[in-house]
Design an enzyme around this catalytic site. Structure first.
Site, PDB file in Angstrom:
ATOM      1  N   SER A   7       1.283  -1.067   0.169  1.00 22.46           N
ATOM      2  CA  SER A   7       0.026  -0.409   0.069  1.00 22.46           C
ATOM      3  C   SER A   7       1.173   0.766  -0.020  1.00 22.46           C
ATOM      4  O   SER A   7       1.492   1.589   0.667  1.00 22.46           O
ATOM      5  CB  SER A   7      -0.991  -0.558   1.246  1.00 22.46           C
ATOM      6  OG  SER A   7      -1.416   1.395   1.603  1.00 22.46           O
ATOM      7  N   HIS A  32      -1.618  -1.281  -4.373  1.00 23.88           N
ATOM      8  CA  HIS A  32      -2.646  -1.253  -3.160  1.00 23.88           C
ATOM      9  C   HIS A  32      -2.740   0.272  -3.049  1.00 23.88           C
ATOM     10  O   HIS A  32      -1.726   1.182  -2.895  1.00 23.88           O
ATOM     11  CB  HIS A  32      -2.891  -1.963  -2.093  1.00 23.88           C
ATOM     12  CG  HIS A  32      -4.299  -1.202  -1.700  1.00 23.88           C
ATOM     13  ND1 HIS A  32      -4.837  -2.036  -1.657  1.00 23.88           N
ATOM     14  CD2 HIS A  32      -4.780  -0.345  -0.789  1.00 23.88           C
ATOM     15  CE1 HIS A  32      -6.029  -1.720  -1.504  1.00 23.88           C
ATOM     16  NE2 HIS A  32      -5.836  -1.433  -0.569  1.00 23.88           N
ATOM     17  N   ASP A  34      -4.527   3.807  -1.531  1.00 24.94           N
ATOM     18  CA  ASP A  34      -5.660   4.090  -0.550  1.00 24.94           C
ATOM     19  C   ASP A  34      -6.316   5.349  -0.775  1.00 24.94           C
ATOM     20  O   ASP A  34      -5.302   6.108  -0.787  1.00 24.94           O
ATOM     21  CB  ASP A  34      -4.730   4.269   1.367  1.00 24.94           C
ATOM     22  CG  ASP A  34      -4.951   2.560   1.025  1.00 24.94           C
ATOM     23  OD1 ASP A  34      -6.236   1.604   1.252  1.00 24.94           O
ATOM     24  OD2 ASP A  34      -4.052   2.019   1.790  1.00 24.94           O
ATOM     25  N   MET A  36      -8.972   8.343  -0.011  1.00 21.80           N
ATOM     26  CA  MET A  36      -9.285   8.943   1.065  1.00 21.80           C
ATOM     27  C   MET A  36      -9.440  10.033   0.831  1.00 21.80           C
ATOM     28  O   MET A  36      -8.922  11.239   0.668  1.00 21.80           O
ATOM     29  CB  MET A  36      -8.875   8.709   2.300  1.00 21.80           C
ATOM     30  CG  MET A  36      -8.341   7.713   2.711  1.00 21.80           C
ATOM     31  SD  MET A  36      -7.377   7.095   4.177  1.00 21.80           S
ATOM     32  CE  MET A  36      -6.210   5.609   4.457  1.00 21.80           C
ATOM     33  N   HIS A  65      -9.098   1.579  -4.239  1.00 22.21           N
ATOM     34  CA  HIS A  65      -9.134   1.208  -3.295  1.00 22.21           C
ATOM     35  C   HIS A  65     -10.221   2.558  -2.848  1.00 22.21           C
ATOM     36  O   HIS A  65      -9.243   3.303  -1.541  1.00 22.21           O
ATOM     37  CB  HIS A  65      -9.088   0.423  -1.894  1.00 22.21           C
ATOM     38  CG  HIS A  65      -9.279   0.226  -1.036  1.00 22.21           C
ATOM     39  ND1 HIS A  65      -8.858   0.568   0.333  1.00 22.21           N
ATOM     40  CD2 HIS A  65     -11.059   0.759  -1.309  1.00 22.21           C
ATOM     41  CE1 HIS A  65      -9.563   0.225   1.760  1.00 22.21           C
ATOM     42  NE2 HIS A  65     -11.274   0.461  -0.120  1.00 22.21           N
ATOM     43  N   MET A  67     -12.092   4.871  -0.763  1.00 23.87           N
ATOM     44  CA  MET A  67     -13.004   5.157   0.913  1.00 23.87           C
ATOM     45  C   MET A  67     -12.930   6.439   0.841  1.00 23.87           C
ATOM     46  O   MET A  67     -12.941   7.322   0.914  1.00 23.87           O
ATOM     47  CB  MET A  67     -12.041   4.716   1.916  1.00 23.87           C
ATOM     48  CG  MET A  67     -11.000   3.453   1.627  1.00 23.87           C
ATOM     49  SD  MET A  67     -10.078   2.683   3.101  1.00 23.87           S
ATOM     50  CE  MET A  67      -8.313   3.264   2.270  1.00 23.87           C
ATOM     51  N   MET A 143     -11.754  -5.495   5.965  1.00 21.64           N
ATOM     52  CA  MET A 143     -11.111  -4.675   6.139  1.00 21.64           C
ATOM     53  C   MET A 143     -10.894  -4.648   7.233  1.00 21.64           C
ATOM     54  O   MET A 143     -11.807  -4.845   8.419  1.00 21.64           O
ATOM     55  CB  MET A 143     -11.760  -2.973   6.279  1.00 21.64           C
ATOM     56  CG  MET A 143     -11.690  -2.547   4.834  1.00 21.64           C
ATOM     57  SD  MET A 143     -10.618  -1.653   4.165  1.00 21.64           S
ATOM     58  CE  MET A 143      -9.884  -0.980   5.916  1.00 21.64           C
ATOM     59  N   ASP A 179      -6.665  -5.671   4.470  1.00 20.55           N
ATOM     60  CA  ASP A 179      -6.117  -5.083   3.384  1.00 20.55           C
ATOM     61  C   ASP A 179      -6.271  -4.463   6.102  1.00 20.55           C
ATOM     62  O   ASP A 179      -7.448  -4.058   6.297  1.00 20.55           O
ATOM     63  CB  ASP A 179      -7.099  -3.979   3.429  1.00 20.55           C
ATOM     64  CG  ASP A 179      -6.976  -2.260   3.282  1.00 20.55           C
ATOM     65  OD1 ASP A 179      -5.620  -2.100   3.604  1.00 20.55           O
ATOM     66  OD2 ASP A 179      -6.816  -1.561   2.159  1.00 20.55           O
TER      67      ASP A 179
END
Length: 224
Positions: A7, A32, A34, A36, A65, A67, A143, A179
C-alpha cells in the site's frame, strides 16, 4: 499463489515512483492505492493525478481502493488515470458497501470501464450483502482495521470474518483481499483463514529492512 499488494499509503511520497518500482522488483503482485476523502474516513490522501503519475512506472496491476463518499462520481477519473498505454484489464477499482445506495449499478459501471470491480467491508459491517454480489465482483476487501490511517494494529476479531467471506465466496473466481495491520507475524494466520491477497503498508515501506526484503519476508511467512 498468495498475492502481496504493498500500500503506497505508507510509502515515501518524495520518491513515490522509485518506491513502487522497488516494490515491483521485490516481487509485489499489485500496487494498492488507498484513496481517502476526509469524509467517509478521517483522512485525505490522493487523487487521480498521483495514480496517473505512477501507473506508467509499473507493469503489475493497480488496485484502486476508493474509501470515499459518492465514489461513482470519481470512478471514470481514476480509471482514465491508470489507462496510460498499459493493460488495465487486471487492474481493480473497489468501492465500499457502506457508500453506495445502488451498489449493483456502481459495480456494473466499473466493469464497463474495463477494470475488475471490487467491494469493501469495514470491520463493523456484516457480510450479509456479499451473497447478493457474487456475480458482480471479482474482489472482496475485508478491512481488518478501521480505515483512515496506516500503521494500525490488526483487529483479531476479523479472522472469523475472513473465514466467513471464504465460505460465502465458495468456488467463485473472487479474490479475498485483507487490508489492515498485515505483518510478517500474522500473515500466515490471515492466509489460513482464507485470504488470497495481503495488503501491507507499514510492513513493506516503514520497516528498517529494504522494501524488497520486507516483501520477501512476508512471502516466506505465508509459505511456511
Amino acid at each position: 499463489m498468495i498475492k502481496i499488494a504493498p500500500s503506497i499509503l505508507s510509502a515515501d511520497f518524495s520518491k513515490l515512483g522509485e518506491e513502487v518500482q522497488r516494490a515491483e522488483r521485490g516481487g509485489a503482485d499489485l500496487i494498492h492505492v488507498d484513496v481517502m476523502d476526509g469524509h467517509f474516513v478521517p483522512n485525505i490522501t490522493i487523487g487521480p493525478l498521483v495514480t496517473k503519475a505512477i501507473a506508467p512506472l509499473v507493469t503489475i496491476p493497480m488496485d484502486i481502493h476508493l474509501m470515499i463518499e459518492n465514489p461513482r462520481l470519481y470512478i471514470k477519473d481514476f480509471v482514465e488515470s491508470i489507462d496510460v498505454g498499459r493493460d488495465i484489464s487486471k487492474d481493480c477499482v473497489s468501492v465500499h458497501v457502506e457508500t453506495c445506495s445502488h451498489l449493483h449499478r456502481v459495480l456494473k459501471e466499473i466493469k464497463e470501464y474495463g477494470v475488475r470491480p471490487g467491494v469493501a467491508f469495514n470491520p463493523g459491517t456484516p457480510l450479509e450483502h456479499l451473497r447478493y454480489l457474487l456475480d458482480d465482483i471479482e474482489l472482496v476487501i475485508i478491512m481488518t482495521v478501521n480505515p483512515g490511517f496506516g500503521g494500525q494494529s490488526f483487529i483479531e476479531g476479523m479472522i472469523p470474518k475472513i473465514k466467513r467471506a471464504r465460505e460465502i465466496v465458495g468456488d467463485k473466481n473472487i479474490e479475498i483481499l485483507v487490508d489492515g495491520g498485515v505483518t510478517v507475524a500474522n500473515a500466515n494466520k490471515i492466509v489460513d483463514a482464507g485470504a488470497t491477497i495481503l495488503v501491507a503498508g507499514s510492513a513493506v515501506f516503514n520497516e528498517k529492512d529494504s522494501i524488497e526484503n520486507n516483501i520477501k519476508k512476508i512471502r516466506e511467512a505465508v509459505m511456511k
